[in-house]
Design a protein around this motif. Structure first.
Motif, short mmCIF file in Angstrom:
data_model
loop_
_atom_site.label_atom_id
_atom_site.label_comp_id
_atom_site.label_asym_id
_atom_site.label_seq_id
_atom_site.Cartn_x
_atom_site.Cartn_y
_atom_site.Cartn_z
N SER B 8 0.81 -1.21 0.00
CA SER B 8 0.00 0.00 0.00
C SER B 8 0.85 1.27 0.00
CB SER B 8 -0.93 -0.01 1.22
OG SER B 8 -0.16 0.11 2.39
N TRP B 9 2.17 1.12 0.21
CA TRP B 9 3.04 2.30 0.14
C TRP B 9 3.24 2.71 -1.32
CZ3 TRP B 9 7.06 4.18 3.91
CH2 TRP B 9 6.62 3.99 5.23
N HIS B 10 3.57 3.97 -1.52
CA HIS B 10 3.74 4.48 -2.88
C HIS B 10 5.21 4.71 -3.18
CE1 HIS B 10 -0.59 5.26 -3.10
NE2 HIS B 10 -0.45 5.46 -1.80
N THR B 11 5.60 4.42 -4.40
CA THR B 11 6.99 4.57 -4.79
C THR B 11 7.12 5.57 -5.94
OG1 THR B 11 7.34 2.29 -4.18
CG2 THR B 11 9.08 3.34 -5.47
N VAL B 12 8.05 6.50 -5.79
CA VAL B 12 8.33 7.45 -6.87
C VAL B 12 9.83 7.42 -7.13
CG1 VAL B 12 8.17 9.83 -7.66
CG2 VAL B 12 6.49 8.95 -6.04
N THR B 13 10.22 7.33 -8.39
CA THR B 13 11.63 7.40 -8.73
C THR B 13 11.86 8.61 -9.62
OG1 THR B 13 11.73 5.01 -8.66
CG2 THR B 13 13.60 6.13 -9.67
N VAL B 14 12.83 9.44 -9.23
CA VAL B 14 13.14 10.63 -10.01
C VAL B 14 14.56 10.51 -10.54
CG1 VAL B 14 13.22 13.15 -9.98
CG2 VAL B 14 11.68 11.95 -8.43
N ARG B 15 14.72 10.65 -11.83
CA ARG B 15 16.07 10.57 -12.43
C ARG B 15 16.42 11.94 -13.01
NH1 ARG B 15 17.86 5.32 -13.66
NH2 ARG B 15 19.08 6.17 -15.39
N VAL B 16 17.47 12.55 -12.47
CA VAL B 16 17.89 13.87 -12.97
C VAL B 16 19.29 13.77 -13.57
CG1 VAL B 16 18.29 16.29 -12.38
CG2 VAL B 16 16.56 14.98 -11.14
N PRO B 17 19.43 13.99 -14.88
CA PRO B 17 20.76 13.91 -15.49
C PRO B 17 21.58 15.17 -15.21
CG PRO B 17 19.10 14.43 -17.15
CD PRO B 17 18.38 14.29 -15.86
N PHE B 18 22.88 14.98 -14.93
CA PHE B 18 23.80 16.10 -14.71
C PHE B 18 24.83 16.13 -15.83
CE2 PHE B 18 21.80 16.21 -10.68
CZ PHE B 18 22.11 17.43 -10.10
N ALA B 19 25.61 17.18 -15.87
CA ALA B 19 26.60 17.32 -16.94
C ALA B 19 27.73 16.31 -16.79
CB ALA B 19 27.15 18.74 -16.96
N SER B 20 28.01 15.92 -15.56
CA SER B 20 29.10 14.97 -15.35
C SER B 20 28.82 14.14 -14.10
CB SER B 20 30.42 15.71 -15.17
OG SER B 20 30.40 16.40 -13.94
N PRO B 21 29.45 12.94 -13.99
CA PRO B 21 29.27 12.13 -12.78
C PRO B 21 29.69 12.88 -11.53
CG PRO B 21 30.35 10.85 -14.49
CD PRO B 21 30.29 12.26 -14.99
N LYS B 22 30.70 13.76 -11.68
CA LYS B 22 31.18 14.51 -10.52
C LYS B 22 30.08 15.44 -9.96
CE LYS B 22 34.57 17.86 -9.04
NZ LYS B 22 35.00 19.17 -9.48
N HIS B 23 29.42 16.14 -10.88
CA HIS B 23 28.35 17.04 -10.45
C HIS B 23 27.19 16.28 -9.82
CE1 HIS B 23 29.69 20.65 -13.15
NE2 HIS B 23 30.50 20.40 -12.14
N ILE B 83 25.65 25.01 -9.17
CA ILE B 83 26.68 24.44 -10.03
C ILE B 83 26.74 25.22 -11.35
CG2 ILE B 83 27.36 22.38 -11.35
CD1 ILE B 83 26.19 20.67 -9.11
N GLY B 84 25.56 25.59 -11.87
CA GLY B 84 25.51 26.35 -13.12
C GLY B 84 26.24 27.67 -12.99
N GLU B 85 26.12 28.30 -11.81
CA GLU B 85 26.72 29.62 -11.60
C GLU B 85 28.22 29.52 -11.34
OE1 GLU B 85 24.51 32.38 -11.54
OE2 GLU B 85 26.33 33.60 -11.63
N PHE B 86 28.62 28.53 -10.54
CA PHE B 86 30.01 28.50 -10.09
C PHE B 86 30.81 27.31 -10.61
CE2 PHE B 86 27.62 30.85 -6.84
CZ PHE B 86 28.31 32.05 -6.87
N GLY B 87 30.15 26.34 -11.27
CA GLY B 87 30.83 25.12 -11.73
C GLY B 87 31.99 25.42 -12.65
N GLU B 88 31.77 26.35 -13.56
CA GLU B 88 32.79 26.73 -14.54
C GLU B 88 34.04 27.26 -13.82
OE1 GLU B 88 33.79 27.26 -18.67
OE2 GLU B 88 32.14 26.24 -17.68
N GLU B 89 33.79 28.18 -12.87
CA GLU B 89 34.89 28.81 -12.13
C GLU B 89 35.65 27.75 -11.32
OE1 GLU B 89 33.42 31.98 -9.68
OE2 GLU B 89 35.38 32.33 -8.75
N ALA B 90 34.92 26.78 -10.78
CA ALA B 90 35.54 25.76 -9.93
C ALA B 90 36.53 24.91 -10.73
CB ALA B 90 34.47 24.87 -9.31
#
Lengths: 367, 95
Positions: B8-23, B83-90
């Protein structure tokens, strides 16, 4: 205590310049500040940027909306801070953030940004107690040595004294905070929240003419404010109450105006604060008072405290709105002090907490 | 008492792709620190699958599933913005 030997500070002078970023977002102000400790012992504020979430008159700020505001403004505020300091994130030593106390959702949002930056740039995190941030910045700006601290803001009201590497709470509010009391009364009489409800109350109180009787509720070293708020609100339902100032003219001068209520409320609660602060001063034998927190920039409070301190042969230290009202630089200052003592917050322990007492912090950097 | 395995429990899976495995890993570490507000009725697991951040929620009610996923997406959004704002600088430390 005469003849007390002042121990040497455990904080060694920095062997190189240290720079810290401070991120604050425990209430409706989002702040980012960058501070530098130089080997010559000087402390320089490189930048101190703040953005305040202002709600319409008659409304307070709710956790969800405040968090939303912080999320929206975080990048702008942080970028501004680095632009003004003319630095890159690579140049700093540590990232300090408010770990508590405060509203959960806004705290968590800012902490999330701090953690992400820490991971991106491999910089250590330093979790800071908000109250300790206020105290350390107040001490730094005013140069007070060992003051009794009155911390008055929208969420906190405490009388604090330092002893044995701990900021001990001598007295505090039993219900709502001073700032909360003032802000909520500002809502009752529909004052603007811009720049802050407390500021508008202060301005309005200047034209108040009648001191109305209100409960005076100090309880030993503590105080209670919610009943005073209720009593002040009750005056707005009194048949003598006139919302319009100008109706004082004419033959009937037995009326109550919003300005009178602001004046009476301020006088009563500030008198209570002065009383418990004086008792704490007498107890620890200190002649200095440091007022910090958002309500601390109220000039009437500073004036009343000044009269008390003068009678005791002491002095009041207070700062202006740049450092009194919540800001990022105080978090950077307190964080950098503990970082220089070797303190870091590992990622796994960087969770925020709404309840984080001032006396839970080990003040390693003071003798 | 319901358990996690309760159908009776509900399951939700969310997959969010990033630019790299590190991010994706940074996002996992930053978000995972904060506990769920009601751990007895919401079970959360966050994993990194290459450059995809995979979050699975098991909740007692549909309402909780909605609230939890909402809050999670807000957090992901904030991390992505940072990450979008500072990832490049990092990526480009001063030499």
């Amino acid at each position: 205590m005469p003849g007390k030997i002042r121990k040497r500070s455990p904080l060694k002078p920095p062997e190189r310049p240290y720079i810290a970023l401070g991120l604050e977002g425990s209430a409706n102000k989002l702040g980012a500040g960058i501070i530098k400790h130089s080997p010559d012992g000087s402390t320089i504020v490189l930048s101190n940027v703040r953005h305040t979430y202002i709600t319409p008159p008659g409304e307070g700020f709710l956790p969800r909306d405040t968090a939303q505001h912080h999320r929206e403004w975080a990048m702008t505020v942080i970028n501004d801070a680095f632009k003004k300091a003319e630095l890159s994130i690579h140049d700093i030593d540590c990232i300090c953030f408010t770990q508590g106390p405060g509203m959960g959702a806004p705290l968590t949002s800012v902490a999330l940004v701090a953690r992400t930056l820490s991971l991106l740039f491999s910089k250590p995190l330093v979790g800071v107690n908000h109250c300790v941030g206020h105290i350390e910045m107040g001490r730094q700006v005013t140069g007070a040595q060992n003051p009794v601290v009155l911390y008055v803001s929208g969420g906190n009201t405490q009388v604090i004294a330092y002893s044995q590497q701990c900021y001990r709470i001598f007295g505090e509010t039993l219900d709502i905070a001073v700032g909360n009391c003032l802000d909520r009364f500002a809502r009752v009489i529909n004052l603007s929240n811009d720049p802050s409800p407390g500021y508008n109350i202060e301005q309005m109180a200047k034209t108040g003419k009648r001191l109305l009787p209100l409960p005076y509720a100090t309880k030993g070293m503590d105080l209670s404010l919610s009943g005073i708020l209720t009593s002040t609100e009750a005056y707005t339902l009194d048949k003598r109450f006139r919302f319009n100032e100008n109706s004082r003219e004419g033959d009937n001068d037995n009326i109550i105006t919003p300005a009178d209520l602001c004046f009476s409320l301020q006088e009563t609660i500030f008198a209570m604060l002065v009383e418990i602060t004086e008792r704490a001063m007498a107890h620890i034998g200190s002649k200095e008072v440091l007022i910090v927190g958002g309500v601390g920039c109220n000039e009437r409070l500073q004036e009343m405290m000044g009269i008390m301190a003068e009678e005791r042969g002491g002095k009041v230290f207070a700062t202006d709105d740049r450092f009194c009202i919540d800001n990022g630089i105080m978090i950077a200052q307190a964080g950098l002090l503990s970082y220089r003592m070797g303190f870091q917050t590992p990622l796994a322990k960087s969770r925020c907490t709404q309840r984080f007492r001032t006396d839970q912090v080990h003040v390693a950097w003071r003798a | 008492m319901s358990t996690i395995e309760d159908p009776s429990w509900h399951t939700v899976t969310v997959r969010v792709p990033f630019a790299s495995p590190k991010h994706a890993s940074i996002a996992k570490q930053a978000i995972e620190v904060d506990r769920e507000l009601q751990p007895q009725v919401v079970k959360r697991t966050i994993e990194v699958d290459d450059d995809v951040l995979v979050a699975t929620f098991k909740t007692l009610t549909v309402r909780l599933a909605r609230l939890t996923v909402n809050a999670y997406l807000e957090n992901v959004d904030l991390v992505v913005k940072t990450i979008g704002e500072f990832g490049e600088e990092a990526e480009h430390p001063p030499s």
